[in-house]
Design an enzyme around this catalytic site. Sequence first.
Site, PDB file in Angstrom:
ATOM      1  N   TYR A 142       0.822  -1.212   0.000  1.00  0.00           N
ATOM      2  CA  TYR A 142       0.000   0.000   0.000  1.00  0.00           C
ATOM      3  C   TYR A 142       0.863   1.272   0.000  1.00  0.00           C
ATOM      4  O   TYR A 142       0.388   2.362  -0.307  1.00  0.00           O
ATOM      5  CB  TYR A 142      -0.953   0.028   1.202  1.00  0.00           C
ATOM      6  CG  TYR A 142      -2.040  -1.018   1.150  1.00  0.00           C
ATOM      7  CD1 TYR A 142      -2.152  -1.906   0.094  1.00  0.00           C
ATOM      8  CD2 TYR A 142      -2.976  -1.126   2.172  1.00  0.00           C
ATOM      9  CE1 TYR A 142      -3.133  -2.872   0.047  1.00  0.00           C
ATOM     10  CE2 TYR A 142      -3.974  -2.095   2.137  1.00  0.00           C
ATOM     11  CZ  TYR A 142      -4.035  -2.964   1.069  1.00  0.00           C
ATOM     12  OH  TYR A 142      -5.021  -3.923   1.027  1.00  0.00           O
ATOM     13  N   LYS A 191       3.323 -15.328   2.485  1.00  0.00           N
ATOM     14  CA  LYS A 191       3.253 -16.094   1.238  1.00  0.00           C
ATOM     15  C   LYS A 191       4.693 -16.440   0.861  1.00  0.00           C
ATOM     16  O   LYS A 191       5.198 -16.114  -0.228  1.00  0.00           O
ATOM     17  CB  LYS A 191       2.545 -15.229   0.171  1.00  0.00           C
ATOM     18  CG  LYS A 191       2.233 -15.925  -1.128  1.00  0.00           C
ATOM     19  CD  LYS A 191       1.167 -16.982  -1.008  1.00  0.00           C
ATOM     20  CE  LYS A 191       0.934 -17.669  -2.350  1.00  0.00           C
ATOM     21  NZ  LYS A 191       0.187 -18.930  -2.230  1.00  0.00           N
ATOM     22  N   ASP A 223      -3.066 -18.186   1.783  1.00  0.00           N
ATOM     23  CA  ASP A 223      -4.201 -18.874   1.153  1.00  0.00           C
ATOM     24  C   ASP A 223      -4.780 -19.910   2.115  1.00  0.00           C
ATOM     25  O   ASP A 223      -5.999 -20.054   2.245  1.00  0.00           O
ATOM     26  CB  ASP A 223      -3.803 -19.491  -0.202  1.00  0.00           C
ATOM     27  CG  ASP A 223      -2.395 -20.040  -0.227  1.00  0.00           C
ATOM     28  OD1 ASP A 223      -1.662 -19.872   0.768  1.00  0.00           O
ATOM     29  OD2 ASP A 223      -2.012 -20.654  -1.237  1.00  0.00           O
ATOM     30  N   ASP A 247      -5.425  -6.620   5.794  1.00  0.00           N
ATOM     31  CA  ASP A 247      -6.622  -5.902   5.351  1.00  0.00           C
ATOM     32  C   ASP A 247      -7.706  -6.912   4.963  1.00  0.00           C
ATOM     33  O   ASP A 247      -8.857  -6.830   5.388  1.00  0.00           O
ATOM     34  CB  ASP A 247      -6.231  -5.031   4.141  1.00  0.00           C
ATOM     35  CG  ASP A 247      -7.317  -4.061   3.736  1.00  0.00           C
ATOM     36  OD1 ASP A 247      -8.338  -3.991   4.444  1.00  0.00           O
ATOM     37  OD2 ASP A 247      -7.145  -3.382   2.712  1.00  0.00           O
ATOM     38  N   ASP A 251     -11.104  -8.556   7.532  1.00  0.00           N
ATOM     39  CA  ASP A 251     -12.513  -8.456   7.142  1.00  0.00           C
ATOM     40  C   ASP A 251     -13.162  -9.832   7.166  1.00  0.00           C
ATOM     41  O   ASP A 251     -14.321  -9.981   7.567  1.00  0.00           O
ATOM     42  CB  ASP A 251     -12.650  -7.841   5.736  1.00  0.00           C
ATOM     43  CG  ASP A 251     -12.768  -6.325   5.796  1.00  0.00           C
ATOM     44  OD1 ASP A 251     -12.384  -5.747   6.836  1.00  0.00           O
ATOM     45  OD2 ASP A 251     -13.237  -5.718   4.815  1.00  0.00           O
TER      46      ASP A 251
END
Length: 357
Positions: A142, A191, A223, A247, A251
């Site tokens: 980001y 990852k 994942d 992020d 959620d």
Amino acid sequence: MTYNIALLKGDGIGPEIVDGAVKVLEKVGERFNHTFNFTPYLIGGCAIDATGEPLPEETVKGCLASDSVLLGAVGGPKWDTLPGNKRPEKALLGIRSALGLYTNLRPAKLYSSLSAECPLRPDITEKGIDLVMVRELTGGIYFGERGRRDGKYGPEAYDTECYSVVEVERIARVAFETARKRGKKVISIDKANVLESSRLWREVVHEVAKEYPDVEVSDMLVDNAAMQLVKNPSQFDVVVTSNMFGDILSDEASQITGSIGLLPSASLGDTKCGMYEPIHGSAPDIAGQNKANPIATILSAAMMLRYSFDLEEEAKAIEEAVDKVLTAGYRTGDILGTSKETPLTCTEMTEKILEQL
Ligand code: NAD
């Protein structure tokens, strides 16, 4: 004690839910003999309307001069067509950077009285869901280098993920410290099978882990983490991960606990001045209708008392009041489920919580 709090009500339901949290803080102040001074500042769409900027300089200065910051939410359809750097959401990245807030703490807890709202099967949730996501907030993709260029197949765009050792060390420490006060278990999500930045992340987390021999640490690929959160959420205690993975996963974690209207968050840095906000957005579909659930913001205020002011007893008093209200069956529209009862308004829910305080 006297505490100065900057109020960033923002857009949509922001003003309604922040007003609820302010009433709760005032009540806590009366009961425990503290004075909370509130100073409002503009942020997001309302700031664009008033000043042309989503994050006016005065807001940044005001927050920097405060003991802590309480934020509602920003954004809405009115400002959706503005260019990226003029959008309300840009203000969030700006204020986090200005305050040096590199940690986002998001607890996700399934209240037993709301287990019917959980979209997962009861046999999956019978052991409970009670986890804290520790998300890195000021690094990674980001904030990395980005741009557009001519590529092999014509115009293309790119964003880059970059983490320094220092950035990973400090967020890992927050995770281990948090775990020490809870279930003493950290799962670091990355990852590392593909990304070099994740391989560095993993190495550094394990280096820091040596300072915390009492805390169990393990790694999980992002994942798999997305699957495990819905398959076996009770295995998680403290989760630490990068800005983008956090992020998305936070959620997901919020949804499995029932409602987005219930979950608070704290953004923290190296000073006591943190920023506290609900995890949801400005909910333009219900804005100005007194329908919003104020609980996420009220619980964010409780986190402020705990993390910025070291007022643990006061924080617990708010959390217990919320628990009692939910256990007694009081519901706003977002957590009504299949009940045919009339939902409480935002102000009525706030009143119920005040009664318990
Ligand atoms: P949202 O979280 O605002 O709303 C999603 C859904 O949840 C809506 O149906 C909404 O009515 C409901 N909801 C959210 N909070 C609620 C509450 N407290 N009580 C009851 N219902 C609630 O997400 P969105 O619709 O994707 O985004 C709306 C705007 O908010 C966009 O402009 C987005 O950019 C912005 N946003 C801001 C923040 C922030 O300020 N931190 C975070 C996310 C989204």
